[in-house]
Design a protein around this motif. Structure first.
Motif, PDB file in Angstrom:
ATOM      1  N   ASN A 142       0.803  -1.212   0.000  1.00  0.00           N
ATOM      2  CA  ASN A 142       0.000   0.000   0.000  1.00  0.00           C
ATOM      3  C   ASN A 142       0.842   1.271   0.000  1.00  0.00           C
ATOM      4  N   ASP A 143       1.881   1.323   0.834  1.00  0.00           N
ATOM      5  CA  ASP A 143       2.694   2.539   0.898  1.00  0.00           C
ATOM      6  C   ASP A 143       4.152   2.257   1.247  1.00  0.00           C
ATOM      7  N   TYR A 165      -0.907  12.863   6.741  1.00  0.00           N
ATOM      8  CA  TYR A 165      -0.740  11.411   6.634  1.00  0.00           C
ATOM      9  C   TYR A 165       0.441  10.929   7.462  1.00  0.00           C
ATOM     10  N   ASP A 187       3.521   9.562  -5.063  1.00  0.00           N
ATOM     11  CA  ASP A 187       2.587   9.193  -3.994  1.00  0.00           C
ATOM     12  C   ASP A 187       3.278   9.510  -2.683  1.00  0.00           C
ATOM     13  N   ARG A 223       2.457   9.189   0.254  1.00  0.00           N
ATOM     14  CA  ARG A 223       2.316   8.225   1.345  1.00  0.00           C
ATOM     15  C   ARG A 223       3.574   7.377   1.484  1.00  0.00           C
ATOM     16  N   PHE A 224       4.323   7.242   0.384  1.00  0.00           N
ATOM     17  CA  PHE A 224       5.545   6.437   0.365  1.00  0.00           C
ATOM     18  C   PHE A 224       6.719   7.256   0.901  1.00  0.00           C
ATOM     19  N   GLN A 247       8.179   6.065  -4.241  1.00  0.00           N
ATOM     20  CA  GLN A 247       7.134   5.183  -4.782  1.00  0.00           C
ATOM     21  C   GLN A 247       7.579   4.533  -6.082  1.00  0.00           C
ATOM     22  N   TYR A 287      -2.638  12.663  -2.427  1.00  0.00           N
ATOM     23  CA  TYR A 287      -1.223  12.544  -2.076  1.00  0.00           C
ATOM     24  C   TYR A 287      -0.322  12.553  -3.315  1.00  0.00           C
ATOM     25  N   SER A 312      -5.290   8.643  -2.159  1.00  0.00           N
ATOM     26  CA  SER A 312      -4.208   7.911  -2.804  1.00  0.00           C
ATOM     27  C   SER A 312      -3.316   8.936  -3.488  1.00  0.00           C
ATOM     28  N   ASN A 342      -3.671   2.143  -4.354  1.00  0.00           N
ATOM     29  CA  ASN A 342      -4.400   1.919  -3.104  1.00  0.00           C
ATOM     30  C   ASN A 342      -5.659   1.120  -3.459  1.00  0.00           C
TER      31      ASN A 342
END
Length: 558
Positions: A167-168, A310, A397, A399-400, A417, A494, A527, A534
Protein backbone atom coordinates in the motif's frame (compact mmCIF):
# COMPACT_ATOMS: atom_id res chain seq x y z
CA UNK A 1 -4.40 29.03 -37.35
CA UNK A 2 -5.36 25.43 -36.75
CA UNK A 3 -2.66 23.22 -38.14
CA UNK A 4 -3.40 20.74 -40.90
CA UNK A 5 -2.81 17.20 -39.65
CA UNK A 6 -1.47 14.39 -41.82
CA UNK A 7 -3.58 11.62 -43.26
CA UNK A 8 -3.21 8.30 -41.50
CA UNK A 9 -2.05 5.13 -43.24
CA UNK A 10 -4.72 2.45 -42.97
CA UNK A 11 -3.42 -1.08 -43.45
CA UNK A 12 -5.96 -2.77 -45.67
CA UNK A 13 -4.30 -6.14 -46.16
CA UNK A 14 -1.24 -8.26 -45.63
CA UNK A 15 0.73 -6.78 -48.53
CA UNK A 16 0.23 -3.22 -47.29
CA UNK A 17 1.02 -4.21 -43.71
CA UNK A 18 4.18 -6.05 -44.67
CA UNK A 19 5.16 -3.04 -46.74
CA UNK A 20 4.57 -0.84 -43.72
CA UNK A 21 6.78 -2.93 -41.50
CA UNK A 22 9.50 -3.09 -44.12
CA UNK A 23 9.35 0.70 -44.55
CA UNK A 24 9.59 0.99 -40.78
CA UNK A 25 12.73 -1.12 -40.82
CA UNK A 26 11.13 -3.78 -38.62
CA UNK A 27 11.09 -7.53 -38.95
CA UNK A 28 7.72 -9.25 -39.28
CA UNK A 29 6.99 -11.57 -36.32
CA UNK A 30 5.20 -14.82 -36.96
CA UNK A 31 1.42 -14.56 -36.94
CA UNK A 32 -0.60 -16.29 -34.28
CA UNK A 33 -2.04 -18.46 -37.05
CA UNK A 34 -2.23 -18.36 -40.83
CA UNK A 35 -5.73 -16.86 -40.58
CA UNK A 36 -6.36 -15.64 -37.01
CA UNK A 37 -9.96 -15.85 -35.86
CA UNK A 38 -11.91 -12.60 -36.07
CA UNK A 39 -13.09 -11.00 -32.83
CA UNK A 40 -16.16 -12.93 -31.74
CA UNK A 41 -18.35 -9.82 -31.66
CA UNK A 42 -17.80 -9.00 -35.35
CA UNK A 43 -18.45 -12.11 -37.47
CA UNK A 44 -18.30 -11.40 -41.18
CA UNK A 45 -17.46 -7.73 -40.78
CA UNK A 46 -15.32 -6.49 -43.71
CA UNK A 47 -13.09 -4.58 -41.31
CA UNK A 48 -12.57 -7.80 -39.37
CA UNK A 49 -11.61 -9.61 -42.58
CA UNK A 50 -8.90 -7.01 -43.09
CA UNK A 51 -7.84 -7.35 -39.48
CA UNK A 52 -7.18 -11.06 -40.06
CA UNK A 53 -4.17 -10.11 -42.12
CA UNK A 54 -2.48 -7.63 -39.79
CA UNK A 55 1.03 -8.82 -38.91
CA UNK A 56 2.58 -8.68 -35.47
CA UNK A 57 -0.48 -9.72 -33.52
CA UNK A 58 -1.56 -12.63 -31.38
CA UNK A 59 -5.04 -13.50 -30.13
CA UNK A 60 -6.02 -15.32 -26.95
CA UNK A 61 -9.15 -15.77 -24.86
CA UNK A 62 -9.79 -15.33 -21.17
CA UNK A 63 -12.31 -14.34 -18.54
CA UNK A 64 -12.51 -11.95 -15.61
CA UNK A 65 -14.96 -11.83 -12.72
CA UNK A 66 -16.29 -8.37 -11.82
CA UNK A 67 -19.01 -7.89 -9.22
CA UNK A 68 -19.62 -11.63 -9.11
CA UNK A 69 -20.22 -11.87 -12.89
CA UNK A 70 -17.89 -13.66 -15.29
CA UNK A 71 -17.01 -11.74 -18.45
CA UNK A 72 -15.47 -13.73 -21.30
CA UNK A 73 -13.17 -11.73 -23.54
CA UNK A 74 -10.87 -11.99 -26.51
CA UNK A 75 -7.44 -10.39 -26.10
CA UNK A 76 -5.38 -9.12 -29.04
CA UNK A 77 -1.76 -8.04 -28.60
CA UNK A 78 -0.15 -6.43 -31.61
CA UNK A 79 1.25 -3.37 -33.36
CA UNK A 80 -0.05 -0.84 -35.85
CA UNK A 81 2.16 1.40 -37.99
CA UNK A 82 1.80 5.18 -37.83
CA UNK A 83 3.55 7.95 -39.72
CA UNK A 84 4.35 11.58 -38.90
CA UNK A 85 2.80 14.73 -40.31
CA UNK A 86 2.97 15.03 -44.06
CA UNK A 87 2.62 11.33 -44.86
CA UNK A 88 0.85 10.61 -48.16
CA UNK A 89 -0.51 7.05 -48.31
CA UNK A 90 -1.52 7.14 -51.99
CA UNK A 91 1.18 4.82 -53.32
CA UNK A 92 0.84 2.27 -50.52
CA UNK A 93 -2.95 2.15 -50.81
CA UNK A 94 -2.80 1.63 -54.57
CA UNK A 95 -0.29 -1.17 -54.24
CA UNK A 96 -2.37 -2.82 -51.49
CA UNK A 97 -5.51 -2.70 -53.64
CA UNK A 98 -4.01 -3.75 -56.96
CA UNK A 99 -0.92 -5.70 -56.01
CA UNK A 100 0.99 -3.57 -58.49
CA UNK A 101 3.66 -1.15 -57.42
CA UNK A 102 3.04 2.34 -58.88
CA UNK A 103 5.27 3.30 -61.78
CA UNK A 104 8.48 4.66 -60.37
CA UNK A 105 8.96 6.72 -63.52
CA UNK A 106 7.40 10.08 -64.15
CA UNK A 107 7.69 13.39 -62.45
CA UNK A 108 4.74 13.22 -60.00
CA UNK A 109 5.57 10.91 -57.11
CA UNK A 110 3.81 12.07 -53.90
CA UNK A 111 5.76 9.48 -51.87
CA UNK A 112 9.03 11.26 -52.68
CA UNK A 113 8.16 13.95 -50.16
CA UNK A 114 6.99 11.53 -47.46
CA UNK A 115 8.75 11.65 -44.10
CA UNK A 116 11.19 8.80 -43.68
CA UNK A 117 10.31 8.02 -40.06
CA UNK A 118 7.65 5.55 -38.93
CA UNK A 119 6.54 3.93 -35.69
CA UNK A 120 5.10 0.55 -34.79
CA UNK A 121 2.87 1.23 -31.76
CA UNK A 122 2.18 -1.71 -29.46
CA UNK A 123 -1.28 -2.30 -28.00
CA UNK A 124 -3.28 -4.87 -26.07
CA UNK A 125 -7.03 -4.87 -26.72
CA UNK A 126 -9.73 -6.70 -24.79
CA UNK A 127 -13.12 -7.34 -26.44
CA UNK A 128 -16.10 -8.72 -24.56
CA UNK A 129 -17.35 -11.78 -26.42
CA UNK A 130 -20.84 -11.70 -27.83
CA UNK A 131 -21.30 -7.90 -27.68
CA UNK A 132 -22.46 -5.73 -30.57
CA UNK A 133 -19.98 -2.94 -31.43
CA UNK A 134 -22.65 -0.21 -31.56
CA UNK A 135 -23.86 -1.21 -28.08
CA UNK A 136 -20.42 -1.65 -26.54
CA UNK A 137 -18.25 1.35 -25.55
CA UNK A 138 -14.55 1.24 -26.33
CA UNK A 139 -11.97 3.08 -24.20
CA UNK A 140 -8.43 3.91 -25.33
CA UNK A 141 -6.13 3.86 -22.30
CA UNK A 142 -2.59 5.20 -21.95
CA UNK A 143 -0.08 6.41 -19.39
CA UNK A 144 2.02 9.51 -19.84
CA UNK A 145 5.69 10.12 -19.16
CA UNK A 146 6.07 11.75 -21.57
CA UNK A 147 7.39 8.65 -23.28
CA UNK A 148 5.97 5.95 -21.00
CA UNK A 149 4.47 2.59 -21.81
CA UNK A 150 1.02 1.80 -20.43
CA UNK A 151 2.10 -1.06 -18.20
CA UNK A 152 0.92 0.89 -15.13
CA UNK A 153 -2.74 1.34 -16.02
CA UNK A 154 -2.79 -2.09 -17.66
CA UNK A 155 -1.44 -4.10 -14.74
CA UNK A 156 -2.48 -1.83 -11.87
CA UNK A 157 -5.90 -0.45 -12.77
CA UNK A 158 -8.12 -1.82 -15.52
CA UNK A 159 -6.66 -4.91 -17.19
CA UNK A 160 -8.29 -8.29 -16.40
CA UNK A 161 -5.29 -9.25 -14.25
CA UNK A 162 -3.84 -6.97 -11.59
CA UNK A 163 -0.47 -6.89 -9.87
CA UNK A 164 -0.62 -6.96 -6.07
CA UNK A 165 1.70 -4.39 -4.46
CA UNK A 166 2.19 -2.94 -1.00
CA UNK A 167 0.00 0.00 0.00
CA UNK A 168 2.69 2.54 0.90
CA UNK A 169 5.98 0.65 1.30
CA UNK A 170 8.60 -0.96 -0.93
CA UNK A 171 7.59 -4.28 -2.46
CA UNK A 172 9.76 -7.35 -1.87
CA UNK A 173 11.52 -8.72 -4.94
CA UNK A 174 9.98 -11.45 -7.15
CA UNK A 175 7.94 -13.56 -7.22
CA UNK A 176 5.06 -11.13 -7.75
CA UNK A 177 1.39 -12.02 -7.64
CA UNK A 178 -1.22 -11.43 -10.34
CA UNK A 179 -4.89 -11.74 -9.37
CA UNK A 180 -8.30 -11.46 -11.01
CA UNK A 181 -9.04 -7.75 -11.27
CA UNK A 182 -12.45 -6.95 -9.81
CA UNK A 183 -11.82 -3.31 -10.80
CA UNK A 184 -11.33 -3.96 -14.52
CA UNK A 185 -13.53 -1.74 -16.69
CA UNK A 186 -14.45 -4.68 -18.92
CA UNK A 187 -17.85 -4.73 -17.23
CA UNK A 188 -18.76 -1.51 -19.09
CA UNK A 189 -16.28 -1.10 -21.96
CA UNK A 190 -13.88 -2.84 -24.30
CA UNK A 191 -10.34 -1.67 -23.56
CA UNK A 192 -7.33 -0.79 -25.70
CA UNK A 193 -4.07 -0.21 -23.82
CA UNK A 194 -1.68 1.76 -26.06
CA UNK A 195 2.06 2.17 -25.54
CA UNK A 196 3.63 5.44 -26.67
CA UNK A 197 5.90 5.39 -29.76
CA UNK A 198 9.29 3.95 -28.90
CA UNK A 199 8.02 2.07 -25.82
CA UNK A 200 6.64 -1.39 -25.07
CA UNK A 201 7.23 -3.77 -27.97
CA UNK A 202 6.83 -0.88 -30.41
CA UNK A 203 9.73 0.87 -32.11
CA UNK A 204 10.40 4.05 -34.07
CA UNK A 205 12.79 4.19 -36.99
CA UNK A 206 13.92 6.34 -39.88
CA UNK A 207 15.47 9.74 -40.35
CA UNK A 208 14.54 12.34 -37.71
CA UNK A 209 12.46 9.69 -35.91
CA UNK A 210 12.62 11.41 -32.53
CA UNK A 211 11.49 14.71 -33.99
CA UNK A 212 8.71 12.88 -35.84
CA UNK A 213 7.13 11.27 -32.76
CA UNK A 214 8.53 12.61 -29.49
CA UNK A 215 6.82 15.91 -28.76
CA UNK A 216 3.50 17.37 -27.67
CA UNK A 217 2.08 17.69 -31.18
CA UNK A 218 3.94 14.80 -32.82
CA UNK A 219 2.89 12.38 -30.06
CA UNK A 220 -0.71 13.62 -30.25
CA UNK A 221 -0.81 13.04 -33.99
CA UNK A 222 0.63 9.53 -33.58
CA UNK A 223 -2.04 8.55 -31.06
CA UNK A 224 -4.82 10.10 -33.14
CA UNK A 225 -3.65 8.17 -36.20
CA UNK A 226 -3.37 4.96 -34.20
CA UNK A 227 -6.95 5.36 -32.96
CA UNK A 228 -8.38 6.05 -36.41
CA UNK A 229 -6.62 2.95 -37.74
CA UNK A 230 -7.87 0.85 -34.86
CA UNK A 231 -11.47 1.99 -35.32
CA UNK A 232 -11.31 0.98 -38.98
CA UNK A 233 -9.51 -2.32 -38.54
CA UNK A 234 -11.81 -3.54 -35.79
CA UNK A 235 -15.05 -2.00 -37.05
CA UNK A 236 -15.59 0.31 -34.06
CA UNK A 237 -16.44 3.63 -35.67
CA UNK A 238 -20.04 3.34 -34.44
CA UNK A 239 -19.19 2.44 -30.84
CA UNK A 240 -19.37 4.93 -27.96
CA UNK A 241 -15.76 6.11 -27.65
CA UNK A 242 -13.68 7.29 -24.69
CA UNK A 243 -10.11 8.38 -23.96
CA UNK A 244 -8.48 7.59 -20.61
CA UNK A 245 -5.13 9.27 -19.96
CA UNK A 246 -3.01 9.46 -16.84
CA UNK A 247 -0.46 12.19 -15.97
CA UNK A 248 1.13 13.40 -19.23
CA UNK A 249 -1.57 11.23 -20.78
CA UNK A 250 -4.03 13.96 -19.74
CA UNK A 251 -1.98 16.48 -21.73
CA UNK A 252 -2.07 14.03 -24.63
CA UNK A 253 -5.84 13.52 -24.28
CA UNK A 254 -6.54 17.22 -24.75
CA UNK A 255 -4.49 17.25 -27.96
CA UNK A 256 -5.79 13.90 -29.26
CA UNK A 257 -9.51 14.53 -28.69
CA UNK A 258 -9.22 17.88 -30.46
CA UNK A 259 -7.32 16.30 -33.36
CA UNK A 260 -9.78 13.41 -33.69
CA UNK A 261 -12.86 15.59 -33.53
CA UNK A 262 -11.74 18.54 -35.62
CA UNK A 263 -9.28 16.96 -38.07
CA UNK A 264 -10.73 13.45 -38.46
CA UNK A 265 -14.41 14.29 -37.77
CA UNK A 266 -14.74 11.62 -35.08
CA UNK A 267 -16.64 12.87 -32.04
CA UNK A 268 -15.96 11.21 -28.69
CA UNK A 269 -18.41 10.56 -25.88
CA UNK A 270 -16.01 11.30 -23.07
CA UNK A 271 -12.50 12.08 -21.89
CA UNK A 272 -11.40 10.61 -18.56
CA UNK A 273 -8.41 12.29 -16.92
CA UNK A 274 -6.36 10.88 -14.06
CA UNK A 275 -3.74 13.03 -12.30
CA UNK A 276 -4.08 15.99 -14.63
CA UNK A 277 -1.58 18.49 -15.90
CA UNK A 278 -2.75 20.68 -18.79
CA UNK A 279 -0.69 23.82 -18.13
CA UNK A 280 2.97 23.15 -17.34
CA UNK A 281 3.36 26.61 -15.83
CA UNK A 282 1.52 25.10 -12.85
CA UNK A 283 4.22 22.46 -12.28
CA UNK A 284 5.52 22.60 -8.70
CA UNK A 285 8.75 20.71 -9.42
CA UNK A 286 10.82 23.72 -10.52
CA UNK A 287 8.73 26.91 -10.30
CA UNK A 288 11.83 28.93 -9.39
CA UNK A 289 12.81 28.71 -13.04
CA UNK A 290 9.78 30.91 -13.72
CA UNK A 291 10.00 33.68 -11.10
CA UNK A 292 6.92 35.84 -10.77
CA UNK A 293 4.59 32.89 -11.24
CA UNK A 294 3.47 31.96 -7.72
CA UNK A 295 0.51 29.81 -8.80
CA UNK A 296 2.34 26.44 -8.41
CA UNK A 297 2.99 27.06 -4.70
CA UNK A 298 -0.68 27.88 -4.13
CA UNK A 299 -1.97 24.84 -6.01
CA UNK A 300 0.43 22.40 -4.31
CA UNK A 301 -0.22 23.56 -0.74
CA UNK A 302 -3.29 21.33 -0.13
CA UNK A 303 -1.29 18.26 -1.22
CA UNK A 304 1.58 19.23 1.09
CA UNK A 305 -0.95 19.58 3.91
CA UNK A 306 -2.50 16.18 3.14
CA UNK A 307 0.98 14.63 3.15
CA UNK A 308 1.92 16.17 6.49
CA UNK A 309 -1.43 14.95 7.88
CA UNK A 310 -0.74 11.41 6.63
CA UNK A 311 2.73 11.28 8.18
CA UNK A 312 1.55 12.83 11.49
CA UNK A 313 3.72 15.91 11.04
CA UNK A 314 1.08 18.53 11.83
CA UNK A 315 1.38 20.41 15.11
CA UNK A 316 -2.36 20.74 15.70
CA UNK A 317 -4.66 19.05 13.16
CA UNK A 318 -5.61 15.47 13.96
CA UNK A 319 -9.19 15.28 12.67
CA UNK A 320 -10.52 13.96 9.34
CA UNK A 321 -8.65 14.81 6.17
CA UNK A 322 -11.37 16.31 3.95
CA UNK A 323 -12.54 19.11 6.30
CA UNK A 324 -8.91 19.98 6.92
CA UNK A 325 -8.23 20.25 3.19
CA UNK A 326 -11.25 22.50 2.73
CA UNK A 327 -9.66 24.88 5.22
CA UNK A 328 -6.24 24.71 3.50
CA UNK A 329 -7.77 25.31 0.07
CA UNK A 330 -9.47 28.47 1.34
CA UNK A 331 -6.23 29.77 2.84
CA UNK A 332 -4.20 28.86 -0.26
CA UNK A 333 -6.52 30.73 -2.64
CA UNK A 334 -6.93 33.79 -0.43
CA UNK A 335 -4.41 34.88 2.22
CA UNK A 336 -1.50 32.82 0.86
CA UNK A 337 -2.06 33.87 -2.76
CA UNK A 338 -2.38 37.54 -1.80
CA UNK A 339 0.78 37.38 0.31
CA UNK A 340 2.81 35.90 -2.54
CA UNK A 341 1.48 38.44 -5.01
CA UNK A 342 2.70 41.31 -2.84
CA UNK A 343 6.28 40.14 -3.31
CA UNK A 344 8.74 42.48 -1.58
CA UNK A 345 5.88 44.71 -0.44
CA UNK A 346 4.71 42.10 2.05
CA UNK A 347 5.31 43.45 5.55
CA UNK A 348 7.53 41.61 8.01
CA UNK A 349 4.54 41.12 10.31
CA UNK A 350 2.40 39.59 7.56
CA UNK A 351 5.31 37.47 6.39
CA UNK A 352 5.69 36.04 9.88
CA UNK A 353 1.94 35.35 10.13
CA UNK A 354 1.84 33.51 6.80
CA UNK A 355 4.91 31.47 7.75
CA UNK A 356 3.24 30.44 11.00
CA UNK A 357 0.14 29.35 9.11
CA UNK A 358 2.22 27.38 6.62
CA UNK A 359 3.92 25.69 9.56
CA UNK A 360 0.50 24.69 10.91
CA UNK A 361 -0.51 23.27 7.53
CA UNK A 362 2.74 21.57 6.47
CA UNK A 363 4.71 20.86 9.64
CA UNK A 364 7.81 22.50 8.15
CA UNK A 365 9.86 24.71 10.51
CA UNK A 366 8.96 28.41 10.50
CA UNK A 367 12.58 29.50 10.00
CA UNK A 368 12.89 27.20 6.97
CA UNK A 369 9.69 28.64 5.48
CA UNK A 370 10.96 32.19 6.01
CA UNK A 371 14.34 31.41 4.45
CA UNK A 372 12.48 29.96 1.45
CA UNK A 373 10.57 33.25 1.12
CA UNK A 374 7.28 31.38 1.76
CA UNK A 375 7.87 29.44 -1.47
CA UNK A 376 8.77 25.74 -1.16
CA UNK A 377 8.78 23.64 -4.30
CA UNK A 378 7.95 19.96 -4.56
CA UNK A 379 11.48 18.59 -4.29
CA UNK A 380 12.28 20.73 -1.27
CA UNK A 381 9.11 19.63 0.52
CA UNK A 382 9.82 15.95 -0.21
CA UNK A 383 13.35 16.25 1.17
CA UNK A 384 12.48 18.34 4.23
CA UNK A 385 9.19 17.00 5.63
CA UNK A 386 10.81 13.93 7.23
CA UNK A 387 14.40 15.08 6.78
CA UNK A 388 15.11 15.07 10.50
CA UNK A 389 14.91 11.26 10.31
CA UNK A 390 16.92 11.04 7.04
CA UNK A 391 13.75 10.01 5.23
CA UNK A 392 12.66 11.28 1.81
CA UNK A 393 8.93 11.59 1.10
CA UNK A 394 7.50 10.36 -2.18
CA UNK A 395 6.57 12.57 -5.13
CA UNK A 396 4.17 10.47 -7.19
CA UNK A 397 2.59 9.19 -3.99
CA UNK A 398 3.56 11.07 -0.86
CA UNK A 399 2.32 8.22 1.35
CA UNK A 400 5.55 6.44 0.37
CA UNK A 401 8.88 7.18 2.04
CA UNK A 402 12.45 5.97 1.63
CA UNK A 403 15.98 6.54 2.90
CA UNK A 404 17.46 9.90 1.93
CA UNK A 405 20.25 9.47 -0.62
CA UNK A 406 22.16 12.61 0.35
CA UNK A 407 21.32 14.28 3.68
CA UNK A 408 23.05 17.47 2.47
CA UNK A 409 21.00 17.86 -0.71
CA UNK A 410 18.51 20.69 -1.06
CA UNK A 411 15.75 18.58 -2.60
CA UNK A 412 14.74 14.95 -3.09
CA UNK A 413 16.98 12.98 -5.45
CA UNK A 414 14.62 10.10 -6.23
CA UNK A 415 11.01 9.05 -5.85
CA UNK A 416 10.39 6.36 -3.20
CA UNK A 417 7.13 5.18 -4.78
CA UNK A 418 8.69 4.73 -8.20
CA UNK A 419 11.49 2.69 -6.65
CA UNK A 420 8.98 0.72 -4.58
CA UNK A 421 6.71 -0.60 -7.33
CA UNK A 422 8.42 -0.32 -10.74
CA UNK A 423 10.03 -3.75 -10.65
CA UNK A 424 6.74 -5.41 -9.77
CA UNK A 425 4.85 -3.79 -12.64
CA UNK A 426 7.49 -4.27 -15.33
CA UNK A 427 8.37 -7.82 -14.29
CA UNK A 428 4.74 -8.87 -14.04
CA UNK A 429 3.87 -7.50 -17.49
CA UNK A 430 6.88 -9.13 -19.15
CA UNK A 431 5.79 -12.47 -17.71
CA UNK A 432 2.08 -11.93 -18.49
CA UNK A 433 2.69 -10.81 -22.06
CA UNK A 434 4.74 -13.84 -23.01
CA UNK A 435 2.92 -16.54 -21.03
CA UNK A 436 -0.69 -15.32 -21.27
CA UNK A 437 -0.92 -12.98 -24.28
CA UNK A 438 1.60 -14.97 -26.29
CA UNK A 439 3.42 -11.87 -27.49
CA UNK A 440 6.98 -10.63 -27.08
CA UNK A 441 9.18 -13.69 -27.47
CA UNK A 442 12.62 -12.60 -28.57
CA UNK A 443 11.82 -8.91 -28.04
CA UNK A 444 12.59 -6.41 -25.30
CA UNK A 445 9.80 -4.52 -23.56
CA UNK A 446 10.75 -0.85 -23.04
CA UNK A 447 8.90 0.76 -20.13
CA UNK A 448 9.92 4.25 -21.19
CA UNK A 449 11.99 6.28 -23.60
CA UNK A 450 14.66 8.63 -22.28
CA UNK A 451 14.69 10.83 -25.38
CA UNK A 452 14.18 14.57 -25.10
CA UNK A 453 10.62 15.79 -25.61
CA UNK A 454 9.69 18.69 -27.88
CA UNK A 455 7.43 20.83 -25.69
CA UNK A 456 6.46 23.33 -28.40
CA UNK A 457 2.75 23.24 -29.09
CA UNK A 458 0.48 24.47 -31.89
CA UNK A 459 -2.39 26.01 -29.91
CA UNK A 460 -5.78 25.78 -31.70
CA UNK A 461 -6.57 29.12 -33.32
CA UNK A 462 -3.47 30.78 -31.89
CA UNK A 463 -0.42 29.31 -33.61
CA UNK A 464 2.82 27.81 -32.29
CA UNK A 465 3.84 28.39 -28.68
CA UNK A 466 7.47 28.00 -27.64
CA UNK A 467 6.86 28.36 -23.91
CA UNK A 468 5.72 25.78 -21.38
CA UNK A 469 2.94 23.79 -23.04
CA UNK A 470 -0.65 24.60 -22.13
CA UNK A 471 -3.32 22.41 -23.72
CA UNK A 472 -6.27 23.92 -21.89
CA UNK A 473 -7.25 25.64 -25.18
CA UNK A 474 -7.25 22.24 -26.93
CA UNK A 475 -9.67 20.68 -24.47
CA UNK A 476 -11.82 23.80 -24.48
CA UNK A 477 -11.90 23.83 -28.29
CA UNK A 478 -12.94 20.15 -28.33
CA UNK A 479 -15.73 20.81 -25.81
CA UNK A 480 -17.02 23.82 -27.72
CA UNK A 481 -17.02 22.10 -31.12
CA UNK A 482 -18.67 19.03 -29.55
CA UNK A 483 -20.96 20.34 -26.78
CA UNK A 484 -21.98 16.78 -25.88
CA UNK A 485 -18.41 15.82 -24.91
CA UNK A 486 -18.18 14.87 -21.22
CA UNK A 487 -15.01 15.20 -19.14
CA UNK A 488 -14.11 13.52 -15.86
CA UNK A 489 -11.17 14.54 -13.65
CA UNK A 490 -9.84 12.01 -11.12
CA UNK A 491 -7.04 12.88 -8.70
CA UNK A 492 -5.30 11.66 -5.55
CA UNK A 493 -4.82 13.82 -2.47
CA UNK A 494 -1.22 12.54 -2.08
CA UNK A 495 0.03 13.37 -5.57
CA UNK A 496 2.78 16.00 -5.60
CA UNK A 497 3.65 15.41 -9.27
CA UNK A 498 0.27 16.75 -10.44
CA UNK A 499 -1.47 18.12 -7.31
CA UNK A 500 -5.22 17.56 -7.20
CA UNK A 501 -5.98 21.25 -6.57
CA UNK A 502 -4.03 22.13 -9.72
CA UNK A 503 -6.38 19.99 -11.81
CA UNK A 504 -9.43 21.60 -10.22
CA UNK A 505 -7.98 25.06 -10.90
CA UNK A 506 -7.30 24.25 -14.55
CA UNK A 507 -10.79 22.85 -15.10
CA UNK A 508 -12.41 25.89 -13.53
CA UNK A 509 -10.35 28.15 -15.79
CA UNK A 510 -11.05 26.40 -19.10
CA UNK A 511 -12.17 29.03 -21.64
CA UNK A 512 -15.61 27.49 -22.20
CA UNK A 513 -19.15 28.85 -21.85
CA UNK A 514 -20.73 28.52 -18.43
CA UNK A 515 -23.37 26.11 -19.75
CA UNK A 516 -20.65 23.59 -20.69
CA UNK A 517 -19.23 23.45 -17.17
CA UNK A 518 -21.91 20.91 -16.21
CA UNK A 519 -20.16 18.52 -18.63
CA UNK A 520 -17.22 18.24 -16.20
CA UNK A 521 -17.14 15.86 -13.22
CA UNK A 522 -14.62 15.75 -10.35
CA UNK A 523 -13.53 12.91 -8.06
CA UNK A 524 -10.72 12.77 -5.49
CA UNK A 525 -9.23 9.79 -3.67
CA UNK A 526 -7.06 9.08 -0.62
CA UNK A 527 -4.21 7.91 -2.80
CA UNK A 528 -1.44 9.36 -4.95
CA UNK A 529 -0.61 9.93 -8.61
CA UNK A 530 -1.35 6.30 -9.42
CA UNK A 531 -4.67 6.32 -7.58
CA UNK A 532 -5.03 2.59 -8.21
CA UNK A 533 -1.98 1.79 -6.04
CA UNK A 534 -4.40 1.92 -3.10
CA UNK A 535 -6.89 -0.98 -3.34
CA UNK A 536 -9.74 0.90 -1.67
CA UNK A 537 -9.19 3.86 -4.00
CA UNK A 538 -9.00 1.51 -7.00
CA UNK A 539 -12.46 0.13 -6.27
CA UNK A 540 -13.88 3.64 -5.94
CA UNK A 541 -12.08 4.71 -9.13
CA UNK A 542 -13.67 1.82 -11.00
CA UNK A 543 -17.13 2.64 -9.71
CA UNK A 544 -16.81 6.33 -10.58
CA UNK A 545 -15.36 5.78 -14.05
CA UNK A 546 -17.83 2.97 -14.86
CA UNK A 547 -20.68 5.26 -13.86
CA UNK A 548 -19.28 8.04 -16.06
CA UNK A 549 -19.03 5.70 -19.07
CA UNK A 550 -22.59 4.49 -18.55
CA UNK A 551 -23.95 8.02 -18.29
CA UNK A 552 -21.98 9.24 -21.31
CA UNK A 553 -22.71 6.39 -23.71
CA UNK A 554 -26.11 7.58 -24.87
CA UNK A 555 -28.60 4.77 -25.31
CA UNK A 556 -25.91 2.10 -25.64
CA UNK A 557 -25.86 1.19 -21.93
CA UNK A 558 -29.35 2.26 -20.89
Amino acid sequence: MISVRSRHFLTSGLSASLLSLQMAGLSVPALAAETPAAPAHQPGDPATDAAKEIPARHETSGSVTIGGKQIDYQAVAGTLIVYPAGWDDSAAVMEARTGVKPDAKGDAKPEDSNPDASAAMFYVAYFKKGAKPEERPITFVYNGGPGSATVWLHMGAFGPRRIVTMNDTHDPAAPYKLVNNEASLLDVSDLVFIDAPGTGFGRITGRDRKKAFLGVDADGRAFAHFITQFLGVYGRYNSPKFLFGESYGTTRSAVVVNDLQNDDNIDFNGVILLSQILSFDNDVDEPRMNPGNDQPYVLALPTCAATAWYHHRLPAHTGPLRPFLDEVERFASSDYLLALQKGSDLSAEDRQAVAAKLHDYTGLPVDYILRADLRIDGGEFEKTLQGDADITTGRLDTRFSGPTLDPMSESAQYDPQSSAISSAYVSAFNDYSRKVLGFGQGQSYLAETDAEWDMKHDVPGMGKSDGAPNVMPDLAFAMKTNPTLKVMLNAGFYDLATPYYEGIYEMKHLPIPQKLRSNIEFAQYESGHMVYANEAALKLLHDNVAGFIRRSSGSALR
